[in-house]
Design an enzyme around this catalytic site. Structure first.
Site: not given
Ligand code: ZN
Length: 176
Positions: A137-138
């Site tokens: 996600h990051e």
């Molecule tokens: Zn995020």
């Protein structure tokens, strides 16, 4: 030290290009520490530099999301995915740049990462399940990819009114 703030959707800094970290100095360490502090105070488990308006390839996370477990903190500069599993799984995600929005996102179960640490040293990490999900996600953030880009059409439709609210609030702030 400057105080960092979370950049909210649809701020263009979330879609801007992020340049590699080239200097490993006190300023970088301070920035990473300030991002971790902001992440904890915002009750998040991960934060990427563009989410605080810094368009660099830097991200921090802590799968425990708790300052008491600072030993679980991971800070990565210029990360790259060396390998990812074909096996994928849906899992619930939120994002500090999208308050109140949650959706189930399909991600690889395991990932091998090559990066530099906060000290500038090379490191290789193998992550699975929740940790792999947070990283991916990051990592998307530093490529300007947002979790709405990976939502199923059904979840995107559910999120649409909340996205509309965020777009409205952004315009209001921009006009004031
Ligand atoms: Zn995020």
């Amino acid at each position: 030290m400057t105080t960092l703030e979370i950049v909210l959707y649809p701020d263009p800094r979330l879609r801007a290009e992020n340049t590699p970290i080239e200097v490993w100095d006190q300023n970088l360490r301070d920035t990473a520490q300030a991002m971790l502090e902001l992440m904890y105070s915002s009750e998040g488990v991960g934060l990427a530099a563009p989410q605080v308006g810094i368009n660099r390839r830097l991200l921090v996370f802590n799968p425990e999301g708790d300052k008491e477990h600072a030993d679980q903190e991971i800070v990565l500069c210029n990360p790259q995915v060396a390998n990812k599993s074909k096996e994928r799984e849906f899992g619930e995600e939120g994002c500090l740049s999208f308050p109140e929005i949650h959706a189930s996102i399909l991600r690889p179960l395991r990932v091998v990462i090559e990066a530099k640490g906060i000290d500038g040293k090379d490191l290789t990490l193998e992550l699975s399940d929740w940790k792999a999900r947070i990283f991916l996600h990051e990592f998307d953030h530093i490529d300007g990819i947002l979790f709405i880009d990976r939502m199923t059409p059904a979840d995107k439709a559910i999120a649409k009114p909340l996205l509309g609210d965020l777009e409205y609030e952004y315009r209001e702030r921009a006009n004031n």
